[in-house]
Design a protein around this motif. Sequence first.
Motif, mmCIF file in Angstrom:
data_model
loop_
_atom_site.group_PDB
_atom_site.id
_atom_site.type_symbol
_atom_site.label_atom_id
_atom_site.label_comp_id
_atom_site.label_asym_id
_atom_site.label_seq_id
_atom_site.Cartn_x
_atom_site.Cartn_y
_atom_site.Cartn_z
ATOM 1 N N ASP A 130 16.745 -2.630 4.765
ATOM 2 C CA ASP A 130 15.409 -2.619 5.347
ATOM 3 C C ASP A 130 15.036 -4.026 5.801
ATOM 4 O O ASP A 130 15.578 -5.025 5.347
ATOM 5 C CB ASP A 130 14.390 -2.127 4.311
ATOM 6 N N GLY A 131 14.031 -4.120 6.671
ATOM 7 C CA GLY A 131 13.564 -5.417 7.141
ATOM 8 C C GLY A 131 14.278 -5.818 8.428
ATOM 9 O O GLY A 131 14.868 -4.994 9.133
ATOM 10 N N THR A 132 14.221 -7.096 8.775
ATOM 11 C CA THR A 132 14.807 -7.605 10.018
ATOM 12 C C THR A 132 16.327 -7.479 9.970
ATOM 13 O O THR A 132 16.958 -7.882 8.989
ATOM 14 C CB THR A 132 14.413 -9.075 10.223
ATOM 15 N N ARG A 133 16.918 -6.950 11.036
ATOM 16 C CA ARG A 133 18.358 -6.738 11.083
ATOM 17 C C ARG A 133 19.097 -8.042 11.276
ATOM 18 O O ARG A 133 18.646 -8.954 11.967
ATOM 19 C CB ARG A 133 18.709 -5.772 12.210
ATOM 20 N N LEU A 134 20.268 -8.131 10.649
ATOM 21 C CA LEU A 134 21.124 -9.291 10.820
ATOM 22 C C LEU A 134 22.017 -9.092 12.039
ATOM 23 O O LEU A 134 22.114 -8.004 12.587
ATOM 24 C CB LEU A 134 21.985 -9.494 9.566
ATOM 25 N N CYS A 135 22.667 -10.159 12.461
ATOM 26 C CA CYS A 135 23.621 -10.099 13.568
ATOM 27 C C CYS A 135 25.019 -10.365 13.033
ATOM 28 O O CYS A 135 25.223 -11.320 12.262
ATOM 29 C CB CYS A 135 23.278 -11.139 14.639
ATOM 30 N N LYS A 136 25.948 -9.531 13.447
ATOM 31 C CA LYS A 136 27.336 -9.727 13.073
ATOM 32 C C LYS A 136 28.098 -10.237 14.275
ATOM 33 O O LYS A 136 28.111 -9.616 15.334
ATOM 34 C CB LYS A 136 27.956 -8.423 12.582
ATOM 35 N N PHE A 137 28.720 -11.402 14.157
ATOM 36 C CA PHE A 137 29.501 -11.988 15.238
ATOM 37 C C PHE A 137 30.831 -12.442 14.637
ATOM 38 O O PHE A 137 30.859 -13.326 13.776
ATOM 39 C CB PHE A 137 28.766 -13.183 15.850
ATOM 40 N N GLY A 138 31.901 -11.803 15.098
ATOM 41 C CA GLY A 138 33.186 -12.076 14.462
ATOM 42 C C GLY A 138 33.173 -11.550 13.045
ATOM 43 O O GLY A 138 32.849 -10.395 12.780
ATOM 44 N N LYS A 139 33.502 -12.396 12.086
ATOM 45 C CA LYS A 139 33.478 -11.997 10.682
ATOM 46 C C LYS A 139 32.221 -12.474 9.960
ATOM 47 O O LYS A 139 32.087 -12.272 8.759
ATOM 48 C CB LYS A 139 34.711 -12.563 9.966
ATOM 49 N N ASN A 140 31.329 -13.130 10.669
ATOM 50 C CA ASN A 140 30.166 -13.749 10.040
ATOM 51 C C ASN A 140 28.885 -12.988 10.354
ATOM 52 O O ASN A 140 28.781 -12.329 11.405
ATOM 53 C CB ASN A 140 30.022 -15.201 10.513
ATOM 54 N N TYR A 141 27.915 -13.081 9.435
ATOM 55 C CA TYR A 141 26.586 -12.519 9.632
ATOM 56 C C TYR A 141 25.586 -13.669 9.774
ATOM 57 O O TYR A 141 25.710 -14.721 9.135
ATOM 58 C CB TYR A 141 26.182 -11.630 8.451
ATOM 59 N N TYR A 142 24.593 -13.450 10.642
ATOM 60 C CA TYR A 142 23.606 -14.487 10.903
ATOM 61 C C TYR A 142 22.203 -13.906 10.744
ATOM 62 O O TYR A 142 21.951 -12.741 11.120
ATOM 63 C CB TYR A 142 23.782 -15.051 12.319
ATOM 64 N N GLN A 143 21.291 -14.747 10.218
ATOM 65 C CA GLN A 143 19.908 -14.337 10.047
ATOM 66 C C GLN A 143 19.201 -14.290 11.400
ATOM 67 O O GLN A 143 19.652 -14.888 12.384
ATOM 68 C CB GLN A 143 19.187 -15.331 9.120
ATOM 69 N N ASN A 144 18.076 -13.591 11.415
ATOM 70 C CA ASN A 144 17.285 -13.525 12.639
ATOM 71 C C ASN A 144 16.838 -14.932 13.039
ATOM 72 O O ASN A 144 16.400 -15.726 12.209
ATOM 73 C CB ASN A 144 16.081 -12.605 12.431
ATOM 74 N N SER A 145 16.941 -15.263 14.336
ATOM 75 C CA SER A 145 16.570 -16.548 14.946
ATOM 76 C C SER A 145 17.550 -17.663 14.607
ATOM 77 O O SER A 145 17.326 -18.818 15.014
ATOM 78 C CB SER A 145 15.150 -16.971 14.536
ATOM 79 N N GLU A 146 18.632 -17.374 13.912
ATOM 80 C CA GLU A 146 19.618 -18.404 13.604
ATOM 81 C C GLU A 146 20.472 -18.690 14.841
ATOM 82 O O GLU A 146 20.835 -17.783 15.593
ATOM 83 C CB GLU A 146 20.509 -17.959 12.446
ATOM 84 N N HIS A 147 20.793 -19.978 15.071
ATOM 85 C CA HIS A 147 21.581 -20.403 16.215
ATOM 86 C C HIS A 147 22.946 -20.895 15.754
ATOM 87 O O HIS A 147 23.063 -21.469 14.656
ATOM 88 C CB HIS A 147 20.868 -21.527 16.983
ATOM 89 N N TRP A 148 23.977 -20.729 16.593
ATOM 90 C CA TRP A 148 25.304 -21.232 16.276
ATOM 91 C C TRP A 148 26.142 -21.330 17.556
ATOM 92 O O TRP A 148 25.816 -20.722 18.585
ATOM 93 C CB TRP A 148 26.006 -20.330 15.256
ATOM 94 N N HIS A 149 27.208 -22.121 17.475
ATOM 95 C CA HIS A 149 28.190 -22.206 18.561
ATOM 96 C C HIS A 149 29.326 -21.242 18.239
ATOM 97 O O HIS A 149 29.918 -21.324 17.159
ATOM 98 C CB HIS A 149 28.740 -23.628 18.702
ATOM 99 N N PRO A 150 29.641 -20.319 19.140
ATOM 100 C CA PRO A 150 30.691 -19.331 18.842
ATOM 101 C C PRO A 150 32.067 -19.976 18.806
ATOM 102 O O PRO A 150 32.323 -20.986 19.460
ATOM 103 C CB PRO A 150 30.574 -18.343 20.003
ATOM 104 N N SER A 151 32.927 -19.379 18.026
ATOM 105 C CA SER A 151 34.310 -19.828 17.914
ATOM 106 C C SER A 151 35.215 -18.748 18.490
ATOM 107 O O SER A 151 35.110 -17.576 18.115
ATOM 108 C CB SER A 151 34.667 -20.094 16.450
ATOM 109 N N VAL A 152 36.085 -19.138 19.409
ATOM 110 C CA VAL A 152 36.988 -18.211 20.090
ATOM 111 C C VAL A 152 38.409 -18.522 19.671
ATOM 112 O O VAL A 152 38.817 -19.699 19.671
ATOM 113 C CB VAL A 152 36.846 -18.328 21.626
ATOM 114 N N PRO A 153 39.192 -17.503 19.273
ATOM 115 C CA PRO A 153 40.577 -17.748 18.862
ATOM 116 C C PRO A 153 41.365 -18.481 19.940
ATOM 117 O O PRO A 153 41.179 -18.249 21.133
ATOM 118 C CB PRO A 153 41.127 -16.332 18.625
ATOM 119 N N LEU A 154 42.231 -19.380 19.524
ATOM 120 C CA LEU A 154 43.095 -20.196 20.373
ATOM 121 C C LEU A 154 42.342 -21.265 21.149
ATOM 122 O O LEU A 154 42.945 -22.140 21.755
ATOM 123 C CB LEU A 154 43.892 -19.333 21.373
#
Length: 940
Positions: A852-876
């Motif tokens: 319940d509550g604000t949904r998280l974001c799944k990117f790759g194998k990681n989960y991020y909180q709402n409004s959290e910022h990050w630089h994506p990592s691409v294999p190779l």
Amino acid sequence: MMEGLLWILLSVIIASVHGSRLKTPALPIQPEREPMISKGLSGCSFGGRFYSLEDTWHPDLGEPFGVMHCVMCHCEPQRSRRGKVFGKVSCRNMKQDCPDPTCDDPVLLPGHCCKTCPKGDSGRKEVESLFDFFQEKDDDLHKSYNDRSYISSEDTSTRDSTTTDFVALLTGVTDSWLPSSSGVARARFTLSRTSLTFSITFQRINRPSLIAFLDTDGNTAFEFRVPQADNDMICGIWKNVPKPHMRQLEAEQLHVSMTTADNRKEELQGRIIKHRALFAETFSAILTSDEVHSGMGGIAMLTLSDTENNLHFILIMQGLVPPGSSKVPVRVKLQYRQHLLREIRANITADDSDFAEVLADLNSRELFWLSRGQLQISVQTEGQTPRHISGFISGRRSCDTLQSVLSSGAALTAGQTGGVGSAVFTLHPNGSLDYQLLVAGLSSAVLSVSIEMKPRRRNKRSVLYELSAVFTDQRAAGSCGRVEARHTHMLLQNELFINIATALQPDGELRGQIRLLPYNGLDARRNELPVPLAGVLVSPPVRTGAAGHAWVSVDPQCHLHYEIIVNGLSKSEDASISAHLHGLAEIGEMDDSSTNHKRLLTGFYGQQAQGVLKDISVELLRHLNEGTAYLQVSTKMNPRGEIRGRIHVPNHCESPAPRAEFLEEPEFEDLLFTREPTELRKDTHTHVHSCFFEGEQHTHGSQWTPQYNTCFTCTCQKKTVICDPVMCPTLSCTHTVQPEDQCCPICEEKKESKETAAVEKVEENPEGCYFEGDQKMHAPGTTWHPFVPPFGYIKCAVCTCKGSTGEVHCEKVTCPPLTCSRPIRRNPSDCCKECPPEETPPLEDEEMMQADGTRLCKFGKNYYQNSEHWHPSVPLVGEMKCITCWCDHGVTKCQRKQCPLLSCRNPIRTEGKCCPECIEDFMEKEEMAKMAEKKKSWRH
């Protein structure tokens, strides 16, 4: 989509991904003089695309990541224990293989992985690569772009292999005693059979009064009187081009000339040539000079890359280089309001003044200016007396018609409402898109009208623009003023759709693909809206998924010209029993009495029919004038009419039209017959669509059993033979046997009883049942999947031969109920879906995604909180610091860093930085850094 591609790339690196084998229900077989095509292809599936064995490619992760140019994937052939060949994807980083540059200051070019030494000349290889790019675009345009995966082979493009495109650059005549003109014109031609249509736009010259085609001796081969108008577009047609002139046209020996009738008597002239860039062109420009009587000019043909914001262009110029000159250096500039954005230097000659190049990685502002027609391309020679031509880039203009037929059968959730939508669009140079829309037979009030892309997922709409359409008397008109450059490119390549959502069908009740209808010489569709054709307008109304519209006009000779566009005539709900074979178009009075005047116009396959009706009765002409006539299209399933529309054509034909032939010679490939339907299958040896196979001629639409294998059924579809193996129904028994005289096995315990029953019934029905679909006799009591051309065998239906009566009974397969939430169809030809193998996600993942509550974001194998910022990592590749992602209430969004607009001519890109910078600023920063280092050393 983006996250899915990242996971695909990651899975390729960790474990091999096995390519799937393409399974197609129908295999096209070429004529016997050509080698037979393999019955299947082995390859690799990657990112929703199929690659053949040994193919290599750079993975495309979509926006904002783009193509990973430093990663190379390869479809490697593998062999299983049983000897079956399959594909395996492997990807590697290429950056470590980059050679060391030989110069001191190497540069990283857009679209490249390795740094290279700068070149002063673009070189011939780059020009050839540009031509190869346009040739690839040509190949892509020949593929039918369909909104739904199961659209039939009848839904083909309006342009086919029988048409050839040409272009001409017209500039002022310089070898005359008269002063040369400063005007420039661009002419585009399309040769279809014996007719040559042309669209001409011009600048810096008054509207011409005469267009003349000149042969190799300079004699006039054909003249076209230009009608008066207040625009810069000329549309015309040269009918029945003589064969000698057609040969000269193919050999690029014909010239076209245009002259004005004013006091200046200006003349422009140019040679008609073929150019492969015409197939992919979506933007264009006419380049003129500010000099008086210059005789200079040029045209630019441009297109966007399919996946990147690269602008490919080819320049054709005339008069810029004096005759006999050697290489002349030129500067090609891309400008916005005199502000330099890009610059390319090259060398051209008077004999070879064509120039091809690519402007890579257009930023958002450049794309915005491109969409508004505000980008200017210019060419300037260098030297003491420089010459200069320039022009603004806009969406390609022509006399073709942007139109769409909207039907319920084409909706994402297909229906059979009998409704219709008819849309006509006009694209302006400033990027605005005007539309006019007619509807009929809607089930409820209109909620929205939208322009959309092909759905990325099945039944998942990709809305681009919501049109503020207000309907009055079932009509709406308006303008969409913010069409992006990418969408203009897609619009002119027939890749956009229009969707009408209603209160009862909020996802869409009517839908249609927006297509360019090639100009055919008739002005009716340039001046009038088409007449909608719908099932609800038939008497009595017909609930069908088909729809259409038509242009009808009467010329001064009282001849009736018609052009009909239909959509969905072959999509019957119960295609297993009866299939659409042909459409019959007829015209008559609205009165359904037996005394009404009705005329057969034509029969046709596909989506388009066109022709001329000459001997029209006075009564029918009067009904046309009063608006009490109708145009109706009938099919085999609805012989009394499937779609119909009311026709109103004002005319002054008070006397009978002169008696003439019933119908002119067919001008279009879709025109099939001009006789009664019963004579359709005559003259098979002379029919344009017939197939020659195993020494025999077969008409289009016919079926037969081939000699090489009696357990196959073949059909002829527009010169192509398609043979399908017999599909056997699933048997419920445990023991089966294969009779020698049958293609499918039968149950062993029922074999004896069936043979006995067959002997007892041989007197009642000695032959069994004849099925029209596969045109075969079936033994009493046997079951089979029906064959429906051009779709092949339909596994979703089973037919049974009733031995006592000889009747064939077909019914749909009932699929078992499923308990899973996301069933899958294992093979494209399977009728019923199945539950996939159970894959229970880890409890922590399930709890995190469903908490319940604000949904998280799944990117790759990681989960991020709402409004959290990050630089994506691409294999190779590693962390992509130029791209920032953030979590927006469960949805991952990513954006590339916006770079400032630079005023310098030669920006450079420094490794480790996201944006290019001017070399002057870079040197200044370097000096400041050195000074800072010196100050530190002084302190110590």
